[in-house]
Structure formats: structure tokens, C-alpha cells
Design a protein around this motif. Structure first.
Motif, short mmCIF file in Angstrom:
data_model
loop_
_atom_site.label_atom_id
_atom_site.label_comp_id
_atom_site.label_asym_id
_atom_site.label_seq_id
_atom_site.Cartn_x
_atom_site.Cartn_y
_atom_site.Cartn_z
N GLU A 11 0.77 -1.35 -0.13
CA GLU A 11 -0.09 0.13 0.03
C GLU A 11 0.70 1.22 0.09
O GLU A 11 0.47 2.07 -0.60
N ASN A 12 2.03 0.94 0.68
CA ASN A 12 3.01 2.42 0.84
C ASN A 12 3.62 2.50 -0.51
O ASN A 12 3.98 3.68 -0.97
N ILE A 13 3.85 1.42 -1.34
CA ILE A 13 4.54 1.46 -2.67
C ILE A 13 3.68 2.51 -3.43
O ILE A 13 4.22 3.19 -4.41
N SER A 14 2.43 2.46 -3.36
CA SER A 14 1.45 3.19 -4.11
C SER A 14 1.24 4.46 -3.62
O SER A 14 0.39 5.22 -4.18
N ALA A 15 1.82 4.85 -2.60
CA ALA A 15 1.73 6.34 -2.02
C ALA A 15 2.07 7.35 -2.94
O ALA A 15 3.21 6.99 -3.71
N GLY A 16 1.90 8.41 -2.71
CA GLY A 16 2.30 9.65 -3.41
C GLY A 16 3.82 10.11 -3.30
O GLY A 16 4.62 10.64 -3.97
N ASP A 17 4.20 9.98 -2.13
CA ASP A 17 5.48 10.29 -1.57
C ASP A 17 6.49 9.63 -2.20
O ASP A 17 6.58 8.29 -1.88
N PHE A 18 7.50 9.99 -2.85
CA PHE A 18 8.87 9.35 -3.56
C PHE A 18 9.50 8.66 -2.49
O PHE A 18 9.83 7.27 -2.50
N ARG A 19 9.79 9.22 -1.37
CA ARG A 19 10.74 8.42 -0.30
C ARG A 19 9.95 7.48 0.36
O ARG A 19 10.68 6.49 0.73
N ARG A 20 8.65 7.54 0.58
CA ARG A 20 8.13 6.64 1.27
C ARG A 20 7.81 5.62 0.29
O ARG A 20 8.01 4.16 0.74
N ARG A 21 7.64 5.59 -0.75
CA ARG A 21 7.42 4.49 -1.88
C ARG A 21 8.83 3.64 -1.89
O ARG A 21 8.69 2.44 -2.01
N LEU A 22 9.88 4.41 -2.10
CA LEU A 22 11.26 3.89 -2.21
C LEU A 22 11.56 2.96 -0.93
O LEU A 22 12.16 1.81 -1.10
N LYS A 23 11.25 3.60 0.33
CA LYS A 23 11.54 2.67 1.31
C LYS A 23 10.51 1.58 1.50
O LYS A 23 11.14 0.34 1.82
N ALA A 24 9.35 1.56 0.97
CA ALA A 24 8.46 0.60 1.13
C ALA A 24 9.12 -0.71 0.13
O ALA A 24 9.06 -1.80 0.45
N LEU A 25 9.29 -0.33 -1.16
CA LEU A 25 9.88 -1.29 -2.05
C LEU A 25 11.20 -1.95 -1.49
O LEU A 25 11.62 -2.96 -1.57
N HIS A 26 11.96 -1.12 -0.97
CA HIS A 26 13.07 -1.55 -0.29
C HIS A 26 12.87 -2.79 0.94
O HIS A 26 13.40 -3.81 1.03
N ASP A 27 11.83 -2.24 1.93
CA ASP A 27 11.37 -3.21 2.88
C ASP A 27 10.90 -4.48 2.19
O ASP A 27 10.98 -5.56 2.66
N LEU A 28 10.32 -4.33 1.15
CA LEU A 28 9.24 -5.48 0.37
C LEU A 28 10.49 -6.55 -0.10
O LEU A 28 10.21 -7.68 -0.29
N SER A 29 11.64 -6.04 -0.32
CA SER A 29 12.69 -6.82 -0.79
C SER A 29 13.12 -8.17 -0.05
O SER A 29 13.76 -9.13 -0.35
N TYR A 30 12.70 -7.73 1.43
CA TYR A 30 13.05 -9.03 2.36
C TYR A 30 12.08 -10.09 2.40
O TYR A 30 12.30 -11.01 3.03
#
Length: 215
Positions: A11-30
């Protein structure tokens, strides 16, 4: 609990904020799941280059499960306007080593787009194909003659996947004896895969120099 956490991250990956989306994708990699895979694949077409690049890198763990699906998208990213994303896709294709990408990569190797050719060279590293081998040999000779050190270095590294002892004289002449540090390093790395004794290699190089064998 894990499913709920993955859902929240997606859900955070789809958020509008770039840094929030980038962090979410990084977290998802685990995580390793179908949902995580689908979210990473979707991120390959994100409008932000850094997110596309991270998505490419996060897909490595899925090669054995979804190789064809992934490589079809990675091939498209070789033409990405962002050089970091295109380079990441090239390296990923080299690791995925999908033989079904050979035909498309050959087209790029023989094309006129120099950037696309370079990325295709990098992507060929682990793909076994006589056609790719022959094309890389041509590229090594052509780039050596033209003085294109970047392409020469990449092609010498890429031919590792189709390496054979008969290529040694060419690798010595156009790689090991080149003055450019990148080219020489690529040649050393590639030749080392042949497991040749260093003293024997030095003798071989000396004989080639004295006989001026055309390669």
C-alpha cells in the motif's frame, strides 16, 4: 501477520510520496511471496528511475520461479532512458541467463544503437549460444581496432559464458596486452576461467608477440 505486513508495505509503494515508496519497495525486498513479486514487477514501470532500478535488483530471488516473466520485462528496460536502470536490467539479464532472450539480444548486438549494444553485451554474460559467441568475437575485434575500450572490456567479460581454449590467443592480443587498465582487468578475469597456469600463459603471450600471428 506477515501477510498483513506485506499488504501494508505494498500500500505504501502506491503512496504519492517518493521517499515513502522507495523505502516500502526496499522493505518488500526482504519478503518472498507472490504478492511481493507482483508489486516488484509493477514497480518496473514506475515513473521514478530509482524505483525502477530498485525493482530490478529486488527480483533476483525470483529468477528460478518466474524467469521468463521477469526477463521479458528486463529486455524492455534495456531501452530505459535512465542509464542506471538500463545498466541494472542488463546485469540482471546476465544473471538470469534466460536462453530465450538470445534472439533479441543478438538483434541489439548487431544494431546501430551503441548504448543498447553495450547493455546487450553485458546481458549476454551467462547465455550459452554459438551465435552470441561469434557475434561477441566480432565485437571484440572491431572495438579493439576502433579503440573503443568500454565496449571491448564489456565484450571480453561477456564472452566468459561461451569461453573455450581456442579463444585464448585473441584474448591475449586484444585484452591482456592492451594498455587500458579496464580491458586488461577484463581479460585477466576471463582468462582465469580457463584455469591456465600463469607461467604457461606468459610463455604463450611471448610466442604470440614474437610470431606476430594475425588474430
Amino acid at each position: 501477520m506477515q501477510i498483513e505486513l506485506i499488504d501494508e508495505i505494498i500500500e505504501n509503494i502506491s503512496a504519492g510520496d517518493f521517499r515513502r515508496r522507495l523505502k516500502a519497495l526496499h522493505d518488500l525486498s526482504y519478503f518472498n511471496s507472490e504478492k511481493a513479486f507482483a508489486a516488484a514487477m509493477k514497480s518496473l514501470s514506475d515513473g521514478e528511475a530509482k524505483i525502477r532500478t530498485l525493482a530490478v535488483k529486488s527480483l533476483k530471488k525470483y529468477y528460478h520461479q518466474y524467469q521468463r516473466t521477469i526477463t521479458e520485462e528486463l529486455i524492455k528496460l534495456l531501452s530505459d532512458p535512465d542509464k542506471e536502470t538500463a545498466f541494472a536490467a542488463a546485469e540482471a539479464l546476465g544473471e538470469a541467463a534466460d536462453p530465450k532472450t538470445a534472439e533479441t539480444l543478438l538483434k541489439y548486438l548487431r544494431g546501430s544503437d551503441e548504448n543498447l549494444k553495450l547493455y546487450a553485451i553485458i546481458a549476454c554474460k551467462k547465455i550459452k549460444s554459438e551465435h552470441i559467441k561469434e557475434t561477441l568475437i566480432d565485437i571484440i575485434k572491431e572495438s579493439a581496432e576502433a579503440g573503443d575500450k568500454k565496449t571491448l572490456s564489456a565484450a571480453i567479460t561477456a564472452i566468459t559464458g561461451n569461453l573455450s581454449p581456442d579463444l585464448l590467443p585473441m584474448l591475449i592480443k586484444h585484452g591482456l596486452e592492451d594498455a587500458d587498465a579496464r580491458v586488461k582487468a577484463s581479460a585477466i578475469e576471463t582468462i582465469s576461467c580457463l584455469n591456465i597456469d600463469k607461467k604457461a600463459l606468459d610463455r604463450k603471450s611471448t610466442r604470440l608477440n614474437s610470431s606476430h600471428i594475425p588474430l
